[in-house]
Write a protein that holds these residues in place. Sequence first.
Motif, mmCIF file in Angstrom:
data_model
loop_
_atom_site.group_PDB
_atom_site.id
_atom_site.type_symbol
_atom_site.label_atom_id
_atom_site.label_comp_id
_atom_site.label_asym_id
_atom_site.label_seq_id
_atom_site.Cartn_x
_atom_site.Cartn_y
_atom_site.Cartn_z
ATOM 1 N N GLN A 42 0.825 -1.213 0.000
ATOM 2 C CA GLN A 42 0.000 0.000 0.000
ATOM 3 C C GLN A 42 0.860 1.264 0.000
ATOM 4 O O GLN A 42 0.575 2.207 -0.743
ATOM 5 C CB GLN A 42 -0.929 -0.012 1.216
ATOM 6 N N VAL A 43 1.910 1.273 0.803
ATOM 7 C CA VAL A 43 2.792 2.444 0.862
ATOM 8 C C VAL A 43 3.502 2.626 -0.466
ATOM 9 O O VAL A 43 3.647 3.757 -0.958
ATOM 10 C CB VAL A 43 3.804 2.306 2.018
ATOM 11 N N ARG A 44 3.935 1.523 -1.072
ATOM 12 C CA ARG A 44 4.558 1.600 -2.395
ATOM 13 C C ARG A 44 3.599 2.207 -3.408
ATOM 14 O O ARG A 44 3.975 3.081 -4.202
ATOM 15 C CB ARG A 44 4.996 0.201 -2.832
ATOM 16 N N ASP A 45 2.354 1.770 -3.364
ATOM 17 C CA ASP A 45 1.365 2.273 -4.322
ATOM 18 C C ASP A 45 1.088 3.766 -4.113
ATOM 19 O O ASP A 45 0.949 4.521 -5.079
ATOM 20 C CB ASP A 45 0.062 1.478 -4.195
ATOM 21 N N VAL A 46 0.994 4.192 -2.860
ATOM 22 C CA VAL A 46 0.772 5.610 -2.567
ATOM 23 C C VAL A 46 1.950 6.435 -3.067
ATOM 24 O O VAL A 46 1.768 7.505 -3.671
ATOM 25 C CB VAL A 46 0.571 5.834 -1.055
ATOM 26 N N PHE A 47 3.157 5.942 -2.834
ATOM 27 C CA PHE A 47 4.357 6.646 -3.285
ATOM 28 C C PHE A 47 4.390 6.762 -4.810
ATOM 29 O O PHE A 47 4.667 7.834 -5.361
ATOM 30 C CB PHE A 47 5.602 5.910 -2.794
ATOM 31 N N ILE A 48 4.087 5.673 -5.492
ATOM 32 C CA ILE A 48 4.081 5.679 -6.961
ATOM 33 C C ILE A 48 2.986 6.610 -7.482
ATOM 34 O O ILE A 48 3.173 7.326 -8.470
ATOM 35 C CB ILE A 48 3.878 4.247 -7.508
ATOM 36 N N PHE A 49 1.852 6.627 -6.789
ATOM 37 C CA PHE A 49 0.767 7.526 -7.187
ATOM 38 C C PHE A 49 1.232 8.980 -7.088
ATOM 39 O O PHE A 49 0.932 9.794 -7.969
ATOM 40 C CB PHE A 49 -0.450 7.295 -6.294
ATOM 41 N N CYS A 50 1.960 9.316 -6.038
ATOM 42 C CA CYS A 50 2.508 10.670 -5.890
ATOM 43 C C CYS A 50 3.443 10.991 -7.052
ATOM 44 O O CYS A 50 3.414 12.100 -7.601
ATOM 45 C CB CYS A 50 3.265 10.792 -4.571
ATOM 46 N N CYS A 51 4.267 10.016 -7.433
ATOM 47 C CA CYS A 51 5.222 10.219 -8.522
ATOM 48 C C CYS A 51 4.522 10.482 -9.853
ATOM 49 O O CYS A 51 4.961 11.326 -10.636
ATOM 50 C CB CYS A 51 6.129 8.990 -8.654
ATOM 51 N N PHE A 52 3.421 9.782 -10.102
ATOM 52 C CA PHE A 52 2.751 9.884 -11.403
ATOM 53 C C PHE A 52 1.660 10.967 -11.442
ATOM 54 O O PHE A 52 1.027 11.151 -12.475
ATOM 55 C CB PHE A 52 2.153 8.528 -11.788
ATOM 56 N N THR A 53 1.456 11.662 -10.329
ATOM 57 C CA THR A 53 0.508 12.778 -10.329
ATOM 58 C C THR A 53 1.189 14.103 -9.974
ATOM 59 O O THR A 53 0.631 15.174 -10.224
ATOM 60 C CB THR A 53 -0.634 12.541 -9.321
ATOM 61 N N GLY A 54 2.376 14.022 -9.362
ATOM 62 C CA GLY A 54 3.072 15.237 -8.946
ATOM 63 C C GLY A 54 2.510 15.840 -7.675
ATOM 64 O O GLY A 54 2.859 16.967 -7.315
ATOM 65 N N LEU A 55 1.648 15.110 -6.990
ATOM 66 C CA LEU A 55 1.037 15.617 -5.761
ATOM 67 C C LEU A 55 1.888 15.267 -4.541
ATOM 68 O O LEU A 55 2.523 14.215 -4.497
ATOM 69 C CB LEU A 55 -0.367 15.036 -5.577
ATOM 70 N N ALA A 56 1.873 16.145 -3.556
ATOM 71 C CA ALA A 56 2.595 15.914 -2.316
ATOM 72 C C ALA A 56 1.793 14.966 -1.422
ATOM 73 O O ALA A 56 0.588 14.759 -1.628
ATOM 74 C CB ALA A 56 2.836 17.238 -1.596
ATOM 75 N N TYR A 57 2.469 14.422 -0.414
ATOM 76 C CA TYR A 57 1.827 13.501 0.518
ATOM 77 C C TYR A 57 0.538 14.087 1.093
ATOM 78 O O TYR A 57 -0.505 13.439 1.118
ATOM 79 C CB TYR A 57 2.792 13.145 1.654
ATOM 80 N N VAL A 58 0.610 15.347 1.573
ATOM 81 C CA VAL A 58 -0.540 15.953 2.245
ATOM 82 C C VAL A 58 -1.734 16.086 1.303
ATOM 83 O O VAL A 58 -2.894 16.013 1.734
ATOM 84 C CB VAL A 58 -0.151 17.329 2.837
ATOM 85 N N ASP A 59 -1.470 16.265 0.002
ATOM 86 C CA ASP A 59 -2.564 16.387 -0.970
ATOM 87 C C ASP A 59 -3.209 15.031 -1.247
ATOM 88 O O ASP A 59 -4.431 14.930 -1.384
ATOM 89 C CB ASP A 59 -2.043 16.994 -2.266
#
Length: 248
Positions: free
Chosen positions: A157-174
């Motif tokens: 799950q953490v890997r997926d969240v991190f990859i999602f941030c990478c492919f959207t350009g959004l920060a963790y808080v967003d």
Amino acid sequence: MPITAELIKSSYLGTLSNSHTLLEAVADHNVKMEQLVGKDYVRGTLNRYKVLETHLKVFIHLKYNVTDMDIRTIDQAFLNGFDHYLRSEKNCANNYVVKNIKNLGKILRICMENEWIDKSPFTTYKGKTKNVDRFYLNKEELTQIIGKEFLSERLKQVRDVFIFCCFTGLAYVDVFKLKQENIRKGIDGDRWLFTNRQKTKTRSSVPLLTTATKIIDRYATNKICLNKGLLLPVPSNQKMNEYLKEIG
């Protein structure tokens, strides 16, 4: 008023009438900031000031053998000592030390506005942040993380969240606050992500790439997401960083 040992002690500890203490000022600041979390501040900012409060409590007891200090006794020597304590005893990096003392400087400025002190010693503090070389993942490394099979569900799950941030350009808080309602059809007919950026307070419209949409679909029926109404099962920032180090 006769000068007595008790009077001197009360003055030093900040227990005289119309006097205030350093930790009182920090605690007052943190209480007011907590009331504005989600409005003017994010919880991560509040947590940094709570950590500052903890550092100060330990430092004051270790250095001065008291539980608190009159705010009027805080001088350049105190800031220099606190700076040295963070670097030596806590082994903190330069930028972390400077940011903590700058945060303390903000509180001291509020004390000036409240007329608790006449001037702030922070104006002569010489600490400066240094540029830090940041290393970024290249395409091969990112692909390797995406393709890695984890036995642990939490790491997946953490890997997926991190990859999602990478492919959207959004920060963790967003990403932390995203909901299904943030996903709508864009100008090209495909799914887009519409949200307000926490840090910049600006509207953000992001076309969802294939990798990002696969992650969203993967958690469409996730119990945590459904119960909380969230797009992804994002853990706390502390856990996120901890698990990312484990993944690394």
